[in-house]
Design an enzyme around this catalytic site. Structure first.
Site, PDB file in Angstrom:
ATOM      1  N   SER A  68     -33.683 -20.731  12.100  1.00  0.00           N
ATOM      2  CA  SER A  68     -33.925 -20.668  13.524  1.00  0.00           C
ATOM      3  C   SER A  68     -35.363 -19.664  13.881  1.00  0.00           C
ATOM      4  N   CYS A  97     -28.074 -21.906  11.229  1.00  0.00           N
ATOM      5  CA  CYS A  97     -27.551 -22.691  12.283  1.00  0.00           C
ATOM      6  C   CYS A  97     -27.356 -24.189  12.409  1.00  0.00           C
ATOM      7  N   CYS A 102     -24.114 -22.822  13.814  1.00  0.00           N
ATOM      8  CA  CYS A 102     -23.601 -23.168  15.234  1.00  0.00           C
ATOM      9  C   CYS A 102     -23.474 -24.667  15.143  1.00  0.00           C
ATOM     10  N   LYS A 105     -20.285 -25.926  13.509  1.00  0.00           N
ATOM     11  CA  LYS A 105     -19.335 -25.087  14.089  1.00  0.00           C
ATOM     12  C   LYS A 105     -18.830 -25.855  15.503  1.00  0.00           C
ATOM     13  N   TYR A 239     -16.235 -13.126  14.547  1.00  0.00           N
ATOM     14  CA  TYR A 239     -16.471 -14.437  15.153  1.00  0.00           C
ATOM     15  C   TYR A 239     -16.102 -15.787  14.301  1.00  0.00           C
ATOM     16  N   ILE A 240     -16.284 -15.340  13.128  1.00  0.00           N
ATOM     17  CA  ILE A 240     -16.081 -16.598  12.260  1.00  0.00           C
ATOM     18  C   ILE A 240     -14.359 -16.903  12.048  1.00  0.00           C
ATOM     19  N   GLU A 243     -12.899 -18.212  15.363  1.00  0.00           N
ATOM     20  CA  GLU A 243     -13.600 -19.519  15.849  1.00  0.00           C
ATOM     21  C   GLU A 243     -12.834 -20.731  14.937  1.00  0.00           C
ATOM     22  N   ARG A 391     -40.476 -15.902  18.523  1.00  0.00           N
ATOM     23  CA  ARG A 391     -41.747 -16.301  19.739  1.00  0.00           C
ATOM     24  C   ARG A 391     -42.297 -15.158  20.000  1.00  0.00           C
ATOM     25  N   HIS A 517     -15.090 -22.505  45.464  1.00  0.00           N
ATOM     26  CA  HIS A 517     -13.644 -22.824  45.247  1.00  0.00           C
ATOM     27  C   HIS A 517     -13.403 -24.441  44.958  1.00  0.00           C
ATOM     28  N   GLU A 522     -14.815 -17.922  40.780  1.00  0.00           N
ATOM     29  CA  GLU A 522     -15.082 -17.320  41.921  1.00  0.00           C
ATOM     30  C   GLU A 522     -14.348 -15.985  41.922  1.00  0.00           C
TER      31      GLU A 522
HETATM   32  N1  LIG Z   1     -20.686 -17.816  18.457  1.00  0.00           N
HETATM   33  C1  LIG Z   1     -21.357 -16.968  17.903  1.00  0.00           C
HETATM   34  O1  LIG Z   1     -22.203 -16.647  18.527  1.00  0.00           O
HETATM   35  C2  LIG Z   1     -21.127 -16.886  16.404  1.00  0.00           C
HETATM   36  C3  LIG Z   1     -22.224 -15.534  15.952  1.00  0.00           C
HETATM   37  N2  LIG Z   1     -21.911 -15.244  14.602  1.00  0.00           N
HETATM   38  C4  LIG Z   1     -22.578 -14.303  13.953  1.00  0.00           C
HETATM   39  O2  LIG Z   1     -22.525 -14.002  12.598  1.00  0.00           O
HETATM   40  C5  LIG Z   1     -21.952 -12.738  12.391  1.00  0.00           C
HETATM   41  C6  LIG Z   1     -21.134 -12.840  11.082  1.00  0.00           C
HETATM   42  O3  LIG Z   1     -19.850 -13.225  11.652  1.00  0.00           O
HETATM   43  P1  LIG Z   1     -18.613 -12.827  10.905  1.00  0.00           P
HETATM   44  O4  LIG Z   1     -18.677 -13.430   9.279  1.00  0.00           O
HETATM   45  O5  LIG Z   1     -17.371 -13.301  11.424  1.00  0.00           O
HETATM   46  O6  LIG Z   1     -18.570 -11.163  10.556  1.00  0.00           O
HETATM   47  P2  LIG Z   1     -18.282 -10.219  11.413  1.00  0.00           P
HETATM   48  O7  LIG Z   1     -19.113  -8.980  11.170  1.00  0.00           O
HETATM   49  O8  LIG Z   1     -18.526 -10.320  13.266  1.00  0.00           O
HETATM   50  O9  LIG Z   1     -16.710  -9.828  11.353  1.00  0.00           O
HETATM   51  C7  LIG Z   1     -16.116  -9.590  10.230  1.00  0.00           C
HETATM   52  C8  LIG Z   1     -14.884  -8.687  10.419  1.00  0.00           C
HETATM   53  O10 LIG Z   1     -14.079  -8.955   9.354  1.00  0.00           O
HETATM   54  C9  LIG Z   1     -13.457  -7.780   9.100  1.00  0.00           C
HETATM   55  N3  LIG Z   1     -13.466  -7.155   7.708  1.00  0.00           N
HETATM   56  C10 LIG Z   1     -14.836  -6.633   7.063  1.00  0.00           C
HETATM   57  N4  LIG Z   1     -14.468  -6.609   5.796  1.00  0.00           N
HETATM   58  C11 LIG Z   1     -13.325  -6.859   5.682  1.00  0.00           C
HETATM   59  C12 LIG Z   1     -12.526  -7.065   4.438  1.00  0.00           C
HETATM   60  N5  LIG Z   1     -13.042  -6.563   3.222  1.00  0.00           N
HETATM   61  N6  LIG Z   1     -11.254  -7.559   4.375  1.00  0.00           N
HETATM   62  C13 LIG Z   1     -10.851  -7.827   5.604  1.00  0.00           C
HETATM   63  N7  LIG Z   1     -11.497  -7.831   6.666  1.00  0.00           N
HETATM   64  C14 LIG Z   1     -12.616  -7.182   6.677  1.00  0.00           C
HETATM   65  C15 LIG Z   1     -13.976  -6.633   9.876  1.00  0.00           C
HETATM   66  O11 LIG Z   1     -13.032  -6.408  11.073  1.00  0.00           O
HETATM   67  P3  LIG Z   1     -11.796  -5.442  11.095  1.00  0.00           P
HETATM   68  O12 LIG Z   1     -13.001  -4.134  10.925  1.00  0.00           O
HETATM   69  O13 LIG Z   1     -11.317  -5.321  12.426  1.00  0.00           O
HETATM   70  O14 LIG Z   1     -10.966  -5.575   9.798  1.00  0.00           O
HETATM   71  C16 LIG Z   1     -15.250  -7.284  10.594  1.00  0.00           C
HETATM   72  O15 LIG Z   1     -15.624  -6.908  11.890  1.00  0.00           O
HETATM   73  C17 LIG Z   1     -21.372 -12.257  13.732  1.00  0.00           C
HETATM   74  O16 LIG Z   1     -21.271 -10.861  13.796  1.00  0.00           O
HETATM   75  C18 LIG Z   1     -22.283 -12.900  14.622  1.00  0.00           C
HETATM   76  O17 LIG Z   1     -23.595 -12.220  14.858  1.00  0.00           O
HETATM   77  C19 LIG Z   1     -20.927 -16.069  13.822  1.00  0.00           C
HETATM   78  C20 LIG Z   1     -20.034 -17.095  14.273  1.00  0.00           C
HETATM   79  C21 LIG Z   1     -20.084 -17.426  15.668  1.00  0.00           C
HETATM   80  N1  LIG Z   2     -33.558 -25.496  23.615  1.00  0.00           N
HETATM   81  C1  LIG Z   2     -33.411 -23.964  23.030  1.00  0.00           C
HETATM   82  C2  LIG Z   2     -32.458 -23.828  21.946  1.00  0.00           C
HETATM   83  C3  LIG Z   2     -32.765 -24.903  20.829  1.00  0.00           C
HETATM   84  C4  LIG Z   2     -32.218 -23.982  19.591  1.00  0.00           C
HETATM   85  O1  LIG Z   2     -31.351 -23.199  19.522  1.00  0.00           O
HETATM   86  N2  LIG Z   2     -32.359 -24.922  18.204  1.00  0.00           N
HETATM   87  C5  LIG Z   2     -32.044 -24.109  16.982  1.00  0.00           C
HETATM   88  C6  LIG Z   2     -31.275 -25.298  16.062  1.00  0.00           C
HETATM   89  S1  LIG Z   2     -29.621 -25.286  16.461  1.00  0.00           S
HETATM   90  S2  LIG Z   2     -29.333 -26.514  17.715  1.00  0.00           S
HETATM   91  C7  LIG Z   2     -30.228 -28.084  17.481  1.00  0.00           C
HETATM   92  C8  LIG Z   2     -31.041 -28.311  18.832  1.00  0.00           C
HETATM   93  N3  LIG Z   2     -29.943 -28.896  19.790  1.00  0.00           N
HETATM   94  C9  LIG Z   2     -29.989 -28.161  20.949  1.00  0.00           C
HETATM   95  O2  LIG Z   2     -30.672 -27.277  21.228  1.00  0.00           O
HETATM   96  C10 LIG Z   2     -28.805 -28.636  21.939  1.00  0.00           C
HETATM   97  C11 LIG Z   2     -29.215 -28.701  23.458  1.00  0.00           C
HETATM   98  C12 LIG Z   2     -28.344 -27.459  23.918  1.00  0.00           C
HETATM   99  N4  LIG Z   2     -28.714 -26.211  23.379  1.00  0.00           N
HETATM  100  C13 LIG Z   2     -26.912 -27.765  23.646  1.00  0.00           C
HETATM  101  O3  LIG Z   2     -26.466 -27.040  22.937  1.00  0.00           O
HETATM  102  O4  LIG Z   2     -26.238 -28.841  24.241  1.00  0.00           O
HETATM  103  C14 LIG Z   2     -31.704 -29.476  18.487  1.00  0.00           C
HETATM  104  O5  LIG Z   2     -31.400 -30.765  18.795  1.00  0.00           O
HETATM  105  N5  LIG Z   2     -32.969 -29.209  18.040  1.00  0.00           N
HETATM  106  C15 LIG Z   2     -33.996 -30.563  17.798  1.00  0.00           C
HETATM  107  C16 LIG Z   2     -35.079 -30.312  18.636  1.00  0.00           C
HETATM  108  O6  LIG Z   2     -35.453 -29.175  18.992  1.00  0.00           O
HETATM  109  O7  LIG Z   2     -35.943 -31.110  18.931  1.00  0.00           O
HETATM  110  C17 LIG Z   2     -33.261 -23.602  16.511  1.00  0.00           C
HETATM  111  O8  LIG Z   2     -33.205 -23.238  15.266  1.00  0.00           O
HETATM  112  N6  LIG Z   2     -34.428 -23.898  16.997  1.00  0.00           N
HETATM  113  C18 LIG Z   2     -35.533 -23.249  16.484  1.00  0.00           C
HETATM  114  C19 LIG Z   2     -36.699 -24.131  16.907  1.00  0.00           C
HETATM  115  O9  LIG Z   2     -36.394 -24.951  17.641  1.00  0.00           O
HETATM  116  O10 LIG Z   2     -37.848 -24.170  16.343  1.00  0.00           O
HETATM  117  C20 LIG Z   2     -34.837 -23.413  22.574  1.00  0.00           C
HETATM  118  O11 LIG Z   2     -35.799 -23.965  22.694  1.00  0.00           O
HETATM  119  O12 LIG Z   2     -34.780 -22.117  22.440  1.00  0.00           O
END
Ligand SMILES: NC(=O)C1=CN([C@@H]2O[C@H](COP(=O)(O)OP(=O)(O)OC[C@H]3O[C@@H](n4cnc5c(N)ncnc54)[C@H](OP(=O)(O)O)[C@@H]3O)[C@@H](O)[C@H]2O)C=CC1
Ligand SMILES: N[C@@H](CCC(=O)N[C@@H](CSSC[C@H](NC(=O)CC[C@H](N)C(=O)O)C(=O)NCC(=O)O)C(=O)NCC(=O)O)C(=O)O
Ligand SMILES: Cc1cc2nc3c(=O)[nH]c(=O)nc-3n(C[C@H](O)[C@H](O)[C@H](O)COP(=O)(O)OP(=O)(O)OC[C@H]3O[C@@H](n4cnc5c(N)ncnc54)[C@H](O)[C@@H]3O)c2cc1C
Length: 528
Positions: A68, A97, A102, A105, A239-240, A243, A391, A517, A522
């Site tokens: 990305s 990603c 992303c 996922k 997060y991971i 999710e 960027r 509503h 809201e």
């Molecule tokens: N939706 C999104 O935007 C997403 C973003 N991400 C990005 O990726 C990053 C990495 O995600 P993730 O891998 O979940 O990491 P995170 O750092 O978010 O969470 C990992 C958690 O696991 C626990 N942990 C750490 N070490 C250990 C261990 N040895 N044993 C057991 N538990 C442990 C800790 O929680 P505790 O201290 O409570 O035990 C820690 O907070 C995120 O921070 C986020 O930035 C990832 C997925 C989705």
């Molecule tokens: N459009 C936003 C987000 C795009 C984005 O996050 N793309 C990710 C890839 S995962 S995501 C892959 C991306 N899909 C999307 O952006 C999906 C559209 C909306 N964001 C949604 O979630 O529905 C896609 O299809 N891309 C093909 C294309 O851009 O032509 C990335 O790494 N971008 C770096 C880059 O663009 O250089 C932006 O330009 O910032």
């Protein structure tokens, strides 16, 4: 006659075996007698030196990593400003990603959501069988096809914007000299540029102090699964873990979360920690709180194939001596910066205590002319952050004079967890706000209610799906410094709320907007 095979010349003084590419001109070889032949050979060698893959190529900008951040950075520099740019990418284009983050996922989350909706249909009098069958393997094939298409889209985007993609592993020879070990096995090339960007991302951690930890998997392996196992253990609380637990639970897998503490998402506001952990338990996820930890992982039976963990049998020996059996174990304990191959120590680059590349507010590393963005810096490990930082850096390095001070502002970055239900946040948590401003300066607006969608549900589901919001304001003006939301579709709504908080909105701005509503959102403009 074309010399179709590559010729190899050994030049002792350079200790180099230089492979020349297939040459097409043969006249210098054929036409001459012996004496001329030597001249011809010299001529040929000289001319083929020009044609062989050059051992050193020069650019304005070398971007290491085509994820990305690297993609966003390179496209800005080359596509907008015409800088002669290359991307060095050792894996699949699009990085984490697109390939193991992303995109896979979110597509898997969407699939799980459908299963959840089918289950919920009966509350709206749909006659839907309890366990509507689905073909997870067929879904995975469709998902993987999309990702493959994205790999191509990225490479097309780069080609269209005159970015040269070099498939290989980058290593620093000196601050502005990068050696690439070519992925096609054709040897190495050396690239030089006055500006080099490191955007090499991160990798998921596995414990190093647990025997047999290698029998567990990480999120990188999660997406190779084509058959759902019966019993899944996730270790981790971020997060991971949240999710993946939510998706697997929605798909009917028996999910166990081993938490070191009594809540997950502990980097989020206490409201999110408390409500989401409780909701996951109500939804059937088995949460082992204050878990004693795993001492050893024993592989009782290996999976018949990497994509089918349903046949895998693991026995977890816990530190309290008890045992726990499952089909799969996912380590979701955080990620580390991907710098191993770069050999940044050779050029004396400053690293943080967890190995992240230290950068200043302009993404400068400690070495002049070398920059870093994205996960490898550990600043905020999110795709849009990596893209935006890349960027901004492109604007600063290659843009017009008025952009020479461009940099990414890392304040109030919104993010969401694609959990069940969603949760999202921007700005400070309540403890952070108290710490920063003092308890007497902040005001909390909080609401918890059942969304109308669940009004026709029967118990217990009727009261198990909380929608909950917290807004944190500071001072007399009541500027909003934090917003924390839990509820269905919060992931889509959070972008707009992120803008509201980023622009410094006050509580009165929320009050001034008429509600829409009937919606859950809201409630954010009708706080008592
Ligand atoms: N939706 C999104 O935007 C997403 C973003 N991400 C990005 O990726 C990053 C990495 O995600 P993730 O891998 O979940 O990491 P995170 O750092 O978010 O969470 C990992 C958690 O696991 C626990 N942990 C750490 N070490 C250990 C261990 N040895 N044993 C057991 N538990 C442990 C800790 O929680 P505790 O201290 O409570 O035990 C820690 O907070 C995120 O921070 C986020 O930035 C990832 C997925 C989705
Ligand atoms: N459009 C936003 C987000 C795009 C984005 O996050 N793309 C990710 C890839 S995962 S995501 C892959 C991306 N899909 C999307 O952006 C999906 C559209 C909306 N964001 C949604 O979630 O529905 C896609 O299809 N891309 C093909 C294309 O851009 O032509 C990335 O790494 N971008 C770096 C880059 O663009 O250089 C932006 O330009 O910032
Ligand atoms: C399971 C999971 C789900 C996620 N979900 C989300 C989400 O929903 N929303 C969100 O915003 N973020 C999410 N993230 C985080 C997001 O994926 C990362 O923050 C983002 O991909 C980081 O981009 P990057 O450019 O820093 O690194 P990456 O995307 O990892 O790119 C780095 C690239 O550099 C290459 N590379 C590394 N070393 C070298 C070398 N020496 N030579 C050549 N190439 C090299 C790698 O092959 C890789 O392609 C998720 C992450 C994971 C693991």
């Amino acid at each position: 006659m074309n010399i179709a095979r590559p010729l190899t010349f050994y030049i002792p003084q350079h200790r180099l075996a230089i492979r020349t590419l297939a040459c097409t001109e043969t006249s210098s070889f054929q036409a001459s007698s012996a004496g001329n032949r030597l001249r011809g050979l010299r001529q040929h060698f000289a001319s083929s030196c020009d044609k062989m893959a050059p051992t050193t190529k020069q650019y304005d900008y070398i971007v290491i990593g085509g994820g990305s951040g690297g993609s966003g950075a390179a496209r800005r520099a080359s596509g907008w400003y015409g800088a002669k740019t290359c991307i060095i990418e050792n894996g699949r284009s699009g990085g984490c990603c697109v390939n193991v983050g992303c995109v896979p996922k979110k597509l898997t989350y969407n699939m799980a959501q459908i299963n959840r909706a089918l289950r919920n249909g009966r509350h709206y009098a749909y006659d839907i069988p309890e366990n509507t069958p689905f073909d997870f393997g067929a879904f995975v094939e469709k998902r993987d096809a999309r990702i493959e298409a994205l790999n191509g889209i990225y490479e097309t985007n780069w080609a269209n914007e005159k970015i040269e993609l070099i498939h290989g592993k980058a290593t620093f020879l000196s601050p502005h000299e990068i050696q690439v070990d070519m992925k096609d096995g054709s040897g190495t090339v050396t690239l030089t540029a006055p500006k080099v960007l490191i955007a090499t991302g991160g990798y998921p951690l596995k414990p190093t102090d647990i025997k047999g930890a290698e029998y567990g998997i990480t999120s990188d392996d999660f997406f190779s699964m084509k058959k759902l196992p019966k019993k899944y253990v996730l270790v981790g609380a971020g997060y991971i873990a949240v999710e993946m637990a939510g998706m697997l639970n929605a798909l009917g897998v028996e999910v166990h979360m081993f938490l070191r503490q009594s809540r997950f998402l502990r980097k989020f506001d206490p409201m999110i920690q408390d409500t989401m952990t409780k909701h996951y338990e109500d939804a059937g996820v088995i949460i082992h709180k204050n878990h004693p930890g795993i001492k050893e992982v024993v592989q009782v039976q290996a999976a018949t194939s990497e994509s089918d963990p349903s046949s895998k049998q693991l026995k977890l020996i816990l530190t309290d001596g008890s045992e726990f059996e499952c089909n799969e174990l996912l380590w979701a304990i955080g990620r580390a910066p991907e710098i191993q191959d770069l050999d940044v120590k050779r050029i004396g680059m400053e690293l943080g205590k967890k190995g992240h590349i230290v950068v200043d507010e302009y993404q400068n590393t400690s070495i002049p002319g070398i920059y870093a963005i994205g996960d490898v810096t550990g600043q905020a490990e999110l795709t849009p952050v990596a893209i935006a930082a890349g960027r901004k850096l492109g604007d600063r390095l290659f843009g017009p004079p008025e952009l020479k001070d461009s940099k990414l502002n890392y304040d109030r970055i919104p993010s969401v967890v694609f959990s069940e239900p969603n949760c999202g946040a921007t700005g400070l948590t309540e403890p952070e706000a108290i710490e920063k401003y003092g308890k007497d300066q902040i005001k909390i607006y909080h609401t918890k209610f059942r969304a109308m969608f669940y009004d026709v549900f029967s118990e217990p589901e009727r009261s198990q799906n909380p929608t909950e919001y917290k807004v944190i304001t500071v001072g007399k003006e009541e500027e909003i410094v934090g917003m924390h939301l839990i509820g269905d579709e919060v992931a889509e709504a959070m972008q707009a709320w992120g803008v509201v908080v980023k622009m410094g909105a006050k509580k009165r701005d929320l009050d001034s907007c008429i509600a829409i509503h009937p919606t859950s959102a809201e409630e954010l403009v009708t706080f008592k």
